[in-house]
Design a protein around this motif. Structure first.
Motif, PDB file in Angstrom:
ATOM      1  N   ALA A 161       0.109  -0.205   2.110  1.00 64.86           N
ATOM      2  CA  ALA A 161       0.391  -0.026   3.536  1.00 64.86           C
ATOM      3  C   ALA A 161       1.852  -0.362   3.806  1.00 64.86           C
ATOM      4  O   ALA A 161       2.572  -0.845   2.933  1.00 64.86           O
ATOM      5  N   GLY A 162       2.271  -0.122   5.033  1.00 65.50           N
ATOM      6  CA  GLY A 162       3.658  -0.355   5.416  1.00 65.50           C
ATOM      7  C   GLY A 162       4.322   0.964   5.773  1.00 65.50           C
ATOM      8  O   GLY A 162       3.682   2.014   5.792  1.00 65.50           O
ATOM      9  N   ALA A 163       5.600   0.889   6.058  1.00 58.69           N
ATOM     10  CA  ALA A 163       6.336   2.077   6.495  1.00 58.69           C
ATOM     11  C   ALA A 163       6.269   3.181   5.441  1.00 58.69           C
ATOM     12  O   ALA A 163       6.590   2.956   4.272  1.00 58.69           O
ATOM     13  N   GLU A 164       5.849   4.381   5.857  1.00 57.52           N
ATOM     14  CA  GLU A 164       5.745   5.499   4.920  1.00 57.52           C
ATOM     15  C   GLU A 164       7.112   6.113   4.610  1.00 57.52           C
ATOM     16  O   GLU A 164       7.422   6.412   3.450  1.00 57.52           O
ATOM     17  N   ALA A 165       7.925   6.325   5.653  1.00 59.57           N
ATOM     18  CA  ALA A 165       9.230   6.968   5.478  1.00 59.57           C
ATOM     19  C   ALA A 165      10.118   6.118   4.573  1.00 59.57           C
ATOM     20  O   ALA A 165      10.368   4.943   4.829  1.00 59.57           O
ATOM     21  N   GLY A 166      10.587   6.723   3.502  1.00 59.74           N
ATOM     22  CA  GLY A 166      11.464   6.012   2.575  1.00 59.74           C
ATOM     23  C   GLY A 166      10.739   5.231   1.503  1.00 59.74           C
ATOM     24  O   GLY A 166      11.365   4.732   0.568  1.00 59.74           O
ATOM     25  N   TYR A 167       9.416   5.104   1.642  1.00 60.73           N
ATOM     26  CA  TYR A 167       8.638   4.356   0.659  1.00 60.73           C
ATOM     27  C   TYR A 167       7.422   5.174   0.226  1.00 60.73           C
ATOM     28  O   TYR A 167       6.281   4.853   0.553  1.00 60.73           O
ATOM     29  N   PRO A 168       7.664   6.266  -0.495  1.00 58.76           N
ATOM     30  CA  PRO A 168       6.559   7.143  -0.895  1.00 58.76           C
ATOM     31  C   PRO A 168       5.601   6.427  -1.843  1.00 58.76           C
ATOM     32  O   PRO A 168       5.996   5.494  -2.554  1.00 58.76           O
ATOM     33  N   PRO A 169       4.347   6.849  -1.861  1.00 58.24           N
ATOM     34  CA  PRO A 169       3.373   6.193  -2.733  1.00 58.24           C
ATOM     35  C   PRO A 169       3.712   6.299  -4.210  1.00 58.24           C
ATOM     36  O   PRO A 169       3.271   5.469  -5.016  1.00 58.24           O
ATOM     37  N   THR A 170       4.514   7.291  -4.578  1.00 61.76           N
ATOM     38  CA  THR A 170       4.865   7.451  -5.986  1.00 61.76           C
ATOM     39  C   THR A 170       5.714   6.293  -6.510  1.00 61.76           C
ATOM     40  O   THR A 170       5.853   6.146  -7.729  1.00 61.76           O
ATOM     41  N   ARG A 171       6.271   5.483  -5.618  1.00 58.21           N
ATOM     42  CA  ARG A 171       6.991   4.285  -6.070  1.00 58.21           C
ATOM     43  C   ARG A 171       6.044   3.309  -6.769  1.00 58.21           C
ATOM     44  O   ARG A 171       6.475   2.398  -7.472  1.00 58.21           O
ATOM     45  N   HIS A 172       4.744   3.501  -6.543  1.00 61.41           N
ATOM     46  CA  HIS A 172       3.748   2.551  -7.054  1.00 61.41           C
ATOM     47  C   HIS A 172       2.812   3.203  -8.067  1.00 61.41           C
ATOM     48  O   HIS A 172       1.668   2.784  -8.227  1.00 61.41           O
ATOM     49  N   LEU A 173       3.325   4.232  -8.758  1.00 60.51           N
ATOM     50  CA  LEU A 173       2.493   4.951  -9.728  1.00 60.51           C
ATOM     51  C   LEU A 173       1.912   4.033 -10.800  1.00 60.51           C
ATOM     52  O   LEU A 173       0.771   4.226 -11.238  1.00 60.51           O
ATOM     53  N   ASP A 174       2.661   3.042 -11.197  1.00 61.83           N
ATOM     54  CA  ASP A 174       2.187   2.113 -12.227  1.00 61.83           C
ATOM     55  C   ASP A 174       0.880   1.456 -11.794  1.00 61.83           C
ATOM     56  O   ASP A 174      -0.066   1.344 -12.578  1.00 61.83           O
ATOM     57  N   ALA A 175       0.827   1.043 -10.525  1.00 64.71           N
ATOM     58  CA  ALA A 175      -0.385   0.399 -10.011  1.00 64.71           C
ATOM     59  C   ALA A 175      -1.554   1.373  -9.976  1.00 64.71           C
ATOM     60  O   ALA A 175      -2.677   1.043 -10.376  1.00 64.71           O
ATOM     61  N   PHE A 176      -1.296   2.605  -9.505  1.00 65.55           N
ATOM     62  CA  PHE A 176      -2.379   3.576  -9.384  1.00 65.55           C
ATOM     63  C   PHE A 176      -2.899   4.026 -10.747  1.00 65.55           C
ATOM     64  O   PHE A 176      -4.105   4.211 -10.935  1.00 65.55           O
ATOM     65  N   GLU A 177      -1.998   4.194 -11.702  1.00 65.33           N
ATOM     66  CA  GLU A 177      -2.432   4.587 -13.040  1.00 65.33           C
ATOM     67  C   GLU A 177      -3.246   3.466 -13.689  1.00 65.33           C
ATOM     68  O   GLU A 177      -4.234   3.729 -14.388  1.00 65.33           O
ATOM     69  N   TYR A 178      -2.855   2.227 -13.426  1.00 65.88           N
ATOM     70  CA  TYR A 178      -3.621   1.087 -13.930  1.00 65.88           C
ATOM     71  C   TYR A 178      -5.034   1.098 -13.340  1.00 65.88           C
ATOM     72  O   TYR A 178      -6.031   0.936 -14.054  1.00 65.88           O
ATOM     73  N   LEU A 179      -5.140   1.313 -12.023  1.00 67.85           N
ATOM     74  CA  LEU A 179      -6.442   1.322 -11.360  1.00 67.85           C
ATOM     75  C   LEU A 179      -7.331   2.447 -11.885  1.00 67.85           C
ATOM     76  O   LEU A 179      -8.544   2.269 -12.068  1.00 67.85           O
ATOM     77  N   GLN A 180      -6.728   3.613 -12.139  1.00 68.45           N
ATOM     78  CA  GLN A 180      -7.504   4.722 -12.683  1.00 68.45           C
ATOM     79  C   GLN A 180      -8.042   4.383 -14.071  1.00 68.45           C
ATOM     80  O   GLN A 180      -9.191   4.689 -14.388  1.00 68.45           O
ATOM     81  N   ARG A 181      -7.210   3.754 -14.893  1.00 72.91           N
ATOM     82  CA  ARG A 181      -7.661   3.352 -16.232  1.00 72.91           C
ATOM     83  C   ARG A 181      -8.797   2.341 -16.163  1.00 72.91           C
ATOM     84  O   ARG A 181      -9.650   2.279 -17.048  1.00 72.91           O
ATOM     85  N   GLU A 182      -8.789   1.545 -15.085  1.00 72.09           N
ATOM     86  CA  GLU A 182      -9.822   0.515 -14.910  1.00 72.09           C
ATOM     87  C   GLU A 182     -11.030   1.020 -14.121  1.00 72.09           C
ATOM     88  O   GLU A 182     -11.903   0.231 -13.749  1.00 72.09           O
TER      89      GLU A 182
END
Length: 366
Positions: free
Chosen positions: A183-204
């Motif tokens: 969560a937080g401001a969307e503009a300038g902070y796209p979710p792809t900045r956190h791909l490491d977290a999402f890929e980890y969650l998918q693996r888990e």
């Protein structure tokens, strides 16, 4: 079966809406405190507030959220987060949250918050989650078990702790945490900045939702789904930008909107909050009307109950008034939410079959 297009069906009364079983997927713990609780904790810790009585403080939160000033809106959370830095205070807020939701007829809720925002008083991230879980369990007990509540752990998209919070959510997933969020401001902070977290969650094999398509448009939604693999969209209201309605009423879905509908990706819609943030001009003009008619996987939510002075009953009541929805329609929204919950399938099915459907039938739903 929903009868959204049945203009002759009777509209539910306010009492029926209150009694109707509800499922809530998008509610912020730090956005739903009782004003009296804020006052009492603030006095104990020496935190200065903009008002010194509960009624005035509640009014200040509502007016600040409605002011049109982002700075003033964010200031409201400065005060709620400030009184949620001690374990006993966090547990109290969590307990009261469950009590308030249960009193409003909510039978299932996923409540989110960012653990990283509650460590300035010396608590560890693990201790924050533990305090929230204690409060939730106390609240469920006080409600005689008539509500099921799970945590969603949120990472702030402008910070760099998303992988850490993702790991925390996995560590707690069999102890009350259902999933992860950013969560937080969307503009300038796209979710792809956190791909490491999402890929980890998918693996888990872990569930996650992403705030997307609220203050920012289609690219945010596209990234959340196609790059990050979100199970649900937090808000997602701007998917309307990919839908064209002709002068003759014919509707044309763009590729992204069609994908979202085809794949039954849940939209965590928060009507009153969207009006405050400018995503919609009014309830009657909110995209939820068209998206519901087009049978997207629409769910109804509160977002921040304190700032929006709202509840699930108020949100649903406003939709009844604006769109003429019936009890059958409210049941449709509720089952949509329950189908989309980050809860094991058998537990979701049990709540739908044993609680939601009988509850609506008792109220007279067909």
């Amino acid at each position: 079966m929903s009868v959204i297009l049945d203009v002759d069906a009777p509209r539910p009364s306010a009492e029926q809406v209150l009694k109707a079983p509800k499922a809530l997927l998008h509610d912020h713990l730090d956005g739903g405190l009782r004003p009296q609780t804020i006052l009492e904790i603030a006095q104990e810790i020496g935190h200065e507030l903009p008002a010194d009585d509960a009624e005035s403080l509640g009014r200040w939160f509502a007016e600040s959220a409605d002011s049109g000033s982002l700075v003033r809106y964010l200031e409201t959370f400065d005060h709620t987060v400030a009184v949620m830095q001690r374990a006993e205070d966090i547990a109290r807020v969590a307990r009261e949250c469950v009590e308030d939701l249960a009193a409003d007829g909510v039978v299932y809720a996923e409540v989110r918050y960012a653990p990283e925002q509650h460590v300035t008083g010396g608590l560890t991230l693990d201790e924050v989650v533990s305090a929230v879980q204690l409060g939730f369990e106390e609240g469920v007990a006080a409600a005689d078990g008539k509500i099921v509540v799970r945590q969603l752990l949120t990472a702030m998209r402008h910070q760099a702790r998303s992988r850490e919070i993702a790991e925390l959510s996995v560590a707690w997933r069999d102890r009350g945490v259902a999933g992860f969020d950013i969560a937080g401001a969307e503009a300038g902070y796209p979710p792809t900045r956190h791909l490491d977290a999402f890929e980890y969650l998918q693996r888990e094999n872990s569930h996650f939702t992403i705030h997307a398509g609220e203050a920012f448009g289609l690219p945010s939604i596209w990234q959340a789904i196609q790059w990050c693999g979100a199970d649900r969209l937090g808000h997602g209201v701007r998917i309307i930008d990919d839908i064209t309605v002709g002068d003759d009423g014919a509707v044309q879905l763009g590729r992204l909107a069609a994908y979202v509908r085809d794949m039954r990706i849940p939209l965590e819609m928060c009507p009153h909050s969207n009006i405050q943030t400018g995503a919609a001009a009014s309830i009657a003009e909110h995209p939820i009307g068209l998206l519901t008619r087009l049978r997207f996987r629409v769910t109804v939510n509160t977002d921040n109950r304190l700032m929006s002075q709202t509840s699930m009953s108020k949100e649903m009541g406003a939709l009844v008034e604006a769109f003429g929805y019936t009890l059958e329609d409210l049941r449709w929204f509720t089952i949509n939410a329950m189908k989309s919950a980050f809860l094991p399938f058998d537990e979701r099915l049990a709540i739908i079959d044993d609680v939601i459907k009988p509850g609506y039938a008792e109220l007279g739903a067909l």
